[in-house]
Design an enzyme around this catalytic site. Structure first.
Site, short mmCIF file in Angstrom:
data_model
loop_
_atom_site.label_atom_id
_atom_site.label_comp_id
_atom_site.label_asym_id
_atom_site.label_seq_id
_atom_site.Cartn_x
_atom_site.Cartn_y
_atom_site.Cartn_z
N LYS A 114 0.83 -1.21 0.00
CA LYS A 114 0.00 0.00 0.00
C LYS A 114 0.87 1.26 0.00
CE LYS A 114 -3.90 -2.21 2.36
NZ LYS A 114 -4.70 -2.28 3.61
N SER A 137 -0.57 0.78 5.97
CA SER A 137 -0.80 -0.08 7.13
C SER A 137 -1.83 -1.14 6.78
CB SER A 137 -1.29 0.75 8.33
OG SER A 137 -1.35 -0.04 9.50
N ASP A 138 -1.74 -2.26 7.48
CA ASP A 138 -2.71 -3.33 7.28
C ASP A 138 -2.83 -4.12 8.58
OD1 ASP A 138 -4.33 -4.67 4.99
OD2 ASP A 138 -3.44 -6.34 6.10
N GLN A 139 -4.02 -4.68 8.77
CA GLN A 139 -4.26 -5.49 9.97
C GLN A 139 -4.99 -6.77 9.59
OE1 GLN A 139 -7.35 -4.53 13.12
NE2 GLN A 139 -5.48 -4.06 14.27
#
Length: 205
Positions: free
Chosen positions: A65, A81-83
């Site tokens: 991203k 960011s990623d979760q």
């Protein structure tokens, strides 16, 4: 006649800061740092690779991203960011619907889940690139079906990985949270983000 004191050198201009996410939760967290920033949507396929662990998925997507948005803003410092909710190696993403949220919470009740939250900072012009993981271990209460339904009806957390928002009523679903970066569970680990922004040359204070 004394010589005039030299004028102080002007500080270098701060680079544009871009949050590569349209998540309102991440935007609200980044606003805590009192920095000017823009928001850009990263066009990234979030489909896991075959056999990919949730931890590796979160790291890969956070960096992807940031890289995609940095290609559009090469002079900027970009945050991605990623979760991914990790239930014994099984990736649980955003439920999207009520039925899928019910299914997720039923699977997680009485169990520990690791929310793998990754953040990346990229500046294409300088070649800066870092990515870090901020795992958060969460223990869910042994929830009844009635509690699950009542929670989902009130909060409708269908855009949250793991179907629970700890910053809201979702905190009532939990027995414990273990993290060294308190905002990671909401979606953006600010301690790690600050560390990487400083390394990228962003002045925070």
């Amino acid at each position: 006649m004394s010589a005039a004191a030299p004028s102080p050198s002007p500080e270098p201009a701060q680079r544009l800061l871009v949050l590569g996410s349209t998540s309102r939760y991440r935007r609200e967290l980044l606003q805590r740092l009192h920095l000017r920033f823009e928001v850009a949507s990263p066009d990234v396929d979030e489909t896991p690779n075959a056999g990919e662990h949730p931890r590796e998925l979160a790291l890969r997507l956070a960096l992807a991203k940031a890289q995609v948005v940095a290609a559009r803003f090469p002079a900027a410092v970009v945050i991605g960011s990623d979760q991914v909710a990790d239930l014994d190696g099984l990736a649980l993403g955003k439920p999207g619907t009520h039925d899928r949220a019910v299914e997720q919470l039923r699977h997680m009740r009485g169990r520990s889940v690791v929310f793998q939250t990754a953040v990346a900072v990229v500046c294409q012009d300088t070649g800066f690139q870092q990515v870090e993981l901020a795992p958060v271990r969460v223990r869910f209460r042994d929830l009844s079906d009635a509690e699950i339904e009542a929670y989902l009806e009130r909060e409708q957390p269908y855009d949250c990985a793991g179907s629970a928002k700890s910053e809201g009523l979702g905190i009532s679903l939990l027995d414990a949270i273990d993290s060294d970066d308190p905002t990671a569970l909401v979606g953006l680990p600010l301690i790690r983000t600050c560390r990487m922004l400083r390394a990228a040359g962003v002045k925070l204070l």
